[in-house]
Motif scaffolding. Structure first.
Motif, PDB file in Angstrom:
ATOM      1  N   ALA A 254       0.828  -1.207   0.000  1.00 15.18           N
ATOM      2  CA  ALA A 254       0.000   0.000   0.000  1.00 15.18           C
ATOM      3  C   ALA A 254       0.861   1.255   0.000  1.00 15.18           C
ATOM      4  O   ALA A 254       0.525   2.257  -0.647  1.00 15.18           O
ATOM      5  CB  ALA A 254      -0.946  -0.010   1.196  1.00 15.18           C
ATOM      6  N   HIS A 255       1.972   1.223   0.718  1.00 13.02           N
ATOM      7  CA  HIS A 255       2.885   2.370   0.705  1.00 13.02           C
ATOM      8  C   HIS A 255       3.552   2.540  -0.661  1.00 13.02           C
ATOM      9  O   HIS A 255       3.757   3.669  -1.122  1.00 13.02           O
ATOM     10  CB  HIS A 255       3.963   2.205   1.770  1.00 13.02           C
ATOM     11  N   ALA A 256       3.903   1.431  -1.288  1.00  9.50           N
ATOM     12  CA  ALA A 256       4.618   1.502  -2.561  1.00  9.50           C
ATOM     13  C   ALA A 256       3.725   1.912  -3.718  1.00  9.50           C
ATOM     14  O   ALA A 256       4.224   2.269  -4.785  1.00  9.50           O
ATOM     15  CB  ALA A 256       5.271   0.156  -2.865  1.00  9.50           C
ATOM     16  N   ALA A 257       2.411   1.878  -3.520  1.00  7.60           N
ATOM     17  CA  ALA A 257       1.485   2.143  -4.621  1.00  7.60           C
ATOM     18  C   ALA A 257       1.174   3.619  -4.809  1.00  7.60           C
ATOM     19  O   ALA A 257       0.896   4.057  -5.931  1.00  7.60           O
ATOM     20  CB  ALA A 257       0.192   1.371  -4.402  1.00  7.60           C
ATOM     21  N   PHE A 258       1.170   4.411  -3.739  1.00  9.76           N
ATOM     22  CA  PHE A 258       0.787   5.822  -3.813  1.00  9.76           C
ATOM     23  C   PHE A 258       1.536   6.627  -2.763  1.00  9.76           C
ATOM     24  O   PHE A 258       2.010   6.083  -1.769  1.00  9.76           O
ATOM     25  CB  PHE A 258      -0.718   6.031  -3.519  1.00  9.76           C
ATOM     26  N   PRO A 259       1.573   7.964  -2.917  1.00 10.26           N
ATOM     27  CA  PRO A 259       2.065   8.804  -1.818  1.00 10.26           C
ATOM     28  C   PRO A 259       1.051   8.826  -0.672  1.00 10.26           C
ATOM     29  O   PRO A 259      -0.161   8.789  -0.900  1.00 10.26           O
ATOM     30  CB  PRO A 259       2.195  10.184  -2.468  1.00 10.26           C
ATOM     31  N   TRP A 260       1.558   8.880   0.540  1.00  9.03           N
ATOM     32  CA  TRP A 260       0.723   8.974   1.737  1.00  9.03           C
ATOM     33  C   TRP A 260       0.959  10.329   2.408  1.00  9.03           C
ATOM     34  O   TRP A 260       2.061  10.885   2.341  1.00  9.03           O
ATOM     35  CB  TRP A 260       1.077   7.883   2.739  1.00  9.03           C
ATOM     36  N   ALA A 261      -0.073  10.832   3.065  1.00  9.91           N
ATOM     37  CA  ALA A 261       0.044  11.980   3.967  1.00  9.91           C
ATOM     38  C   ALA A 261      -0.366  11.484   5.346  1.00  9.91           C
ATOM     39  O   ALA A 261      -1.520  11.085   5.545  1.00  9.91           O
ATOM     40  CB  ALA A 261      -0.845  13.126   3.513  1.00  9.91           C
ATOM     41  N   VAL A 262       0.559  11.483   6.284  1.00 10.06           N
ATOM     42  CA  VAL A 262       0.323  10.836   7.577  1.00 10.06           C
ATOM     43  C   VAL A 262       0.245  11.871   8.693  1.00 10.06           C
ATOM     44  O   VAL A 262       0.928  12.896   8.678  1.00 10.06           O
ATOM     45  CB  VAL A 262       1.426   9.805   7.899  1.00 10.06           C
ATOM     46  N   VAL A 263      -0.608  11.569   9.662  1.00 15.01           N
ATOM     47  CA  VAL A 263      -0.638  12.279  10.939  1.00 15.01           C
ATOM     48  C   VAL A 263      -0.769  11.224  12.034  1.00 15.01           C
ATOM     49  O   VAL A 263      -1.330  10.151  11.802  1.00 15.01           O
ATOM     50  CB  VAL A 263      -1.795  13.299  11.038  1.00 15.01           C
ATOM     51  N   VAL A 328      -8.996  20.945  -4.119  1.00 14.10           N
ATOM     52  CA  VAL A 328      -8.946  20.501  -2.726  1.00 14.10           C
ATOM     53  C   VAL A 328      -7.798  21.175  -1.991  1.00 14.10           C
ATOM     54  O   VAL A 328      -6.661  21.173  -2.466  1.00 14.10           O
ATOM     55  CB  VAL A 328      -8.768  18.969  -2.642  1.00 14.10           C
ATOM     56  N   ASP A 329      -8.103  21.751  -0.847  1.00 12.31           N
ATOM     57  CA  ASP A 329      -7.107  22.111   0.152  1.00 12.31           C
ATOM     58  C   ASP A 329      -7.256  21.126   1.304  1.00 12.31           C
ATOM     59  O   ASP A 329      -8.334  21.014   1.909  1.00 12.31           O
ATOM     60  CB  ASP A 329      -7.301  23.535   0.673  1.00 12.31           C
ATOM     61  N   LEU A 330      -6.179  20.391   1.614  1.00  9.66           N
ATOM     62  CA  LEU A 330      -6.187  19.379   2.660  1.00  9.66           C
ATOM     63  C   LEU A 330      -5.410  19.913   3.852  1.00  9.66           C
ATOM     64  O   LEU A 330      -4.187  20.020   3.812  1.00  9.66           O
ATOM     65  CB  LEU A 330      -5.555  18.088   2.131  1.00  9.66           C
ATOM     66  N   HIS A 331      -6.119  20.262   4.917  1.00  5.51           N
ATOM     67  CA  HIS A 331      -5.518  20.810   6.129  1.00  5.51           C
ATOM     68  C   HIS A 331      -5.300  19.644   7.100  1.00  5.51           C
ATOM     69  O   HIS A 331      -6.264  19.116   7.671  1.00  5.51           O
ATOM     70  CB  HIS A 331      -6.421  21.862   6.758  1.00  5.51           C
ATOM     71  N   LEU A 332      -4.058  19.239   7.282  1.00  9.47           N
ATOM     72  CA  LEU A 332      -3.730  18.112   8.152  1.00  9.47           C
ATOM     73  C   LEU A 332      -3.462  18.638   9.555  1.00  9.47           C
ATOM     74  O   LEU A 332      -2.566  19.461   9.763  1.00  9.47           O
ATOM     75  CB  LEU A 332      -2.502  17.382   7.615  1.00  9.47           C
ATOM     76  N   LEU A 333      -4.242  18.173  10.518  1.00 10.57           N
ATOM     77  CA  LEU A 333      -4.203  18.722  11.872  1.00 10.57           C
ATOM     78  C   LEU A 333      -3.492  17.790  12.851  1.00 10.57           C
ATOM     79  O   LEU A 333      -3.375  16.587  12.628  1.00 10.57           O
ATOM     80  CB  LEU A 333      -5.627  18.984  12.372  1.00 10.57           C
ATOM     81  N   ASP A 334      -3.064  18.371  13.954  1.00  8.26           N
ATOM     82  CA  ASP A 334      -2.452  17.656  15.076  1.00  8.26           C
ATOM     83  C   ASP A 334      -3.323  17.919  16.300  1.00  8.26           C
ATOM     84  O   ASP A 334      -3.384  19.045  16.798  1.00  8.26           O
ATOM     85  CB  ASP A 334      -1.031  18.169  15.299  1.00  8.26           C
ATOM     86  N   THR A 335      -4.010  16.890  16.773  1.00  9.17           N
ATOM     87  CA  THR A 335      -4.912  17.069  17.925  1.00  9.17           C
ATOM     88  C   THR A 335      -4.338  16.455  19.198  1.00  9.17           C
ATOM     89  O   THR A 335      -5.082  16.162  20.133  1.00  9.17           O
ATOM     90  CB  THR A 335      -6.291  16.445  17.630  1.00  9.17           C
ATOM     91  N   ARG A 336      -3.021  16.293  19.277  1.00  7.70           N
ATOM     92  CA  ARG A 336      -2.396  15.696  20.459  1.00  7.70           C
ATOM     93  C   ARG A 336      -1.389  16.603  21.160  1.00  7.70           C
ATOM     94  O   ARG A 336      -1.413  16.739  22.376  1.00  7.70           O
ATOM     95  CB  ARG A 336      -1.698  14.387  20.068  1.00  7.70           C
ATOM     96  N   GLN A 337      -0.476  17.199  20.405  1.00  3.54           N
ATOM     97  CA  GLN A 337       0.676  17.848  21.035  1.00  3.54           C
ATOM     98  C   GLN A 337       0.329  19.120  21.794  1.00  3.54           C
ATOM     99  O   GLN A 337       1.110  19.546  22.653  1.00  3.54           O
ATOM    100  CB  GLN A 337       1.737  18.182  19.982  1.00  3.54           C
TER     101      GLN A 337
END
Length: 536
Positions: A254-263, A328-337
């Motif tokens: 799955a990683h090798a097939a597409f780019p990922w955006a991770v949080v 699309v604007d994709l706003h990737l958030l951090d809800t922990r730190q």
């Protein structure tokens, strides 16, 4: 120009610091294609003759260092991040993957074709034990919205080939964007069957919303126990846990097939943690922050993240923005730190409580107010909409979701109500939901201002089911919740200027491999009409 490293840009297209693993003088990022033939890494993927023909200095003999696969991430219009980590013995107890205690040179190539006959970029980086021999290459000068193939080499060893895709130029007309979002992949709860199906999709991006690993000592019941058999706390232990997950072939595919955006969410560190506070243990903040430093360092070492996300001590700047044309604007958030610690329901309406922190909240507000995209997406971790679990006059809410930060949640809700087509993406709860975000959650007749799509887990919670007994109460007490399902899988999304289609794709079991995948439900959000409607 060839041989000249270039300064990368952040997902906000502003300058960022030089990459962690700076490219050497042999870096060959070029605007057009350059044909290097057999003198590069070999025209066939493992040709000893071709490898012998190169003049590149040899690295120490390392047998099969690519046991953790390859990945790419955070696509911009002119490049992506390429990742691998060298680990010939991925579960070596010191967490260093069986690598020597010395620097190693890693070559990389990017090609227009999977046979690597015509190269778009190539170069080399140096990595060492202080980074667990991980590699992060930030590419530039690639073509917008184009497919590329990439690979790495150490000595005579060549990595698997990955495929990636750049984003369109920001603001350019885009007719379609295909992506999936997913979360929560406990290694001990199930086989990564859904990831194997995900790898067969045709996507521009995968957004992973947290709980990539689990920190627990759980040994499970399906023959996939955690290693090491402890709750991980040290840097070596977190590295081992990430490495164990990365050895899974379906996840690698799955990683090798597409780019990922991770949080990340909580289990990359500890269940329900908040800033410098442990949810599970009564320990001093300085002790918890040391554990957080270990966890976030190991997280970065195993993810296709940019240098802008490299941790400094216990801090990792995770929130960022990706733009895909004018669509699309994709706003990737951090809800922990940055969140305040959880409190009782009676205190949840304190206006000073924050989940995002002041800086991230300002960043989000600026990004929303300046967005020109047709769809504005918040990709984040915990349940956004109000969710009352108790039948009748009384109410009970989750202390680990936005409900515990009610005033800030309502403020963000009111803010996204003023932008074009707001959609909130959520993980964490191991269930599929579709939710109308209301102007007033306590008034079902109030205006629907946005849509929340909640994705189930890949495996966490084991095989799953159609619904839990308590789901009937949730649906009755929260009429803005339109759909609940508790099978495992992911959500595939097709976004166009006129509509957003969300396919809830599920597998029937993960306790053993081999489940087929099916579309459990399909919902559509129409441009200019917040809220999702089901399609038969």
């Amino acid at each position: 120009m060839p041989g000249t490293p270039t300064s990368p840009t952040s997902p906000d297209h502003s300058p960022v610091p030089a990459p962690v693993l700076a490219a050497t003088r042999r870096q060959a990022l070029v605007g057009g294609a350059v044909t290097l033939g057999a003198a590069a890494l070999g025209t066939s993927l493992g040709s000893p003759a071709a490898l012998a023909a190169t003049s590149v200095p040899r690295n120490p003999a390392i047998s099969d260092p690519f046991t953790l696969g390859v990945a790419s991430g955070d696509p911009l219009h002119n490049g992506v991040v390429l990742w691998t980590r060298l680990a010939p013995d991925p579960l070596a107890e010191d967490g260093l993957g069986g690598m020597p205690n010395s620097a190693v040179e890693v070559e990389w190539q990017v090609s227009h074709d999977e046979n690597f006959g015509t190269l778009a970029a190539s170069g080399s980086v140096e990595t060492g034990p202080e980074q667990a021999h991980s590699v992060h290459v930030e590419l530039e000068r690639l073509r917008p919205r184009a497919d590329y193939f990439y690979r790495f080499r150490v000595g005579n060893e060549i990595s698997p080939v990955g495929r990636t895709r750049t984003a369109p130029v920001p603001g350019t007309r885009l007719g379609r964007f295909d992506f999936a979002f997913a979360s929560c992949q406990s290694y001990t709860h199930g086989h990564f069957t859904a990831q194997s199906h995900l790898a067969q999709e045709d996507l521009d991006l995968v957004a992973f919303l947290g709980d990539y690993i689990y920190e627990t000592p759980d040994q499970g019941s399906i023959g996939r126990g955690h290693f090491p058999e402890v709750e991980v706390r040290s840097l070596a232990e977190y590295r081992l846990r990430h490495a164990q997950y990365k050895t899974d072939r379906d996840l690698q595919a799955a990683h090798a097939a597409f780019p990922w955006a991770v949080v990340f969410d909580d289990h990359e560190l500890e269940n329900n943690w908040a800033d410098d506070t442990s949810y599970e243990e009564d320990i001093p903040p300085e002790e918890f922050l040391l554990r957080r430093e270990h966890a976030l360092k190991a997280y970065y070492e195993h993810m296709p993240l940019r240098a802008a996300q490299r941790p400094a001590g216990p801090d990792l700047h995770l929130y960022r923005r990706l733009t895909f044309g004018n669509l699309v604007d994709l706003h990737l958030l951090d809800t922990r730190q940055y969140r305040d610690a959880q409190v009782e329901d009676s205190e949840r309406d304190d206006p000073e409580r924050t989940l995002l922190g002041a800086d991230q909240r300002r960043w989000l507000s600026r990004g929303l107010s300046s967005s020109k995209a047709r769809w504005n997406v918040l990709a984040q971790q915990v349940f956004f909409s109000q969710r009352d679990f108790t039948e009748g006059e009384s109410s009970t809410f989750s202390d680990d979701a936005w409900d515990n930060y009610q005033v800030e949640r309502d403020g963000v809700r009111d803010e996204i109500a003023g932008v074009s087509n707001p959609v909130v993406l959520t993980g964490d709860v191991h269930a599929n939901y579709v939710v109308d975000i209301k102007a007033d959650f306590d008034d079902p007749r109030s205006r629907t201002v946005a849509t929340e799509l909640v994705g189930t887990s890949f495996t966490s919670g084991r095989d799953g089911t159609e619904q839990n007994p308590g789901d009937a109460v949730q649906l009755a007490e929260n009429p803005h919740i339109k759909f609940i399902n508790r099978h495992r899988g992911y959500v595939r999304n097709t976004v166009t200027p006129t509509e957003w289609t969300a396919d809830y794709r599920v597998v029937d079991y993960v306790s053993r491999p081999g489940s087929p995948i099916r579309d459990r439900a399909r919902f559509v959000i129409e441009n200019g009409r917040p809220g999702a409607r089901p399609l038969a």
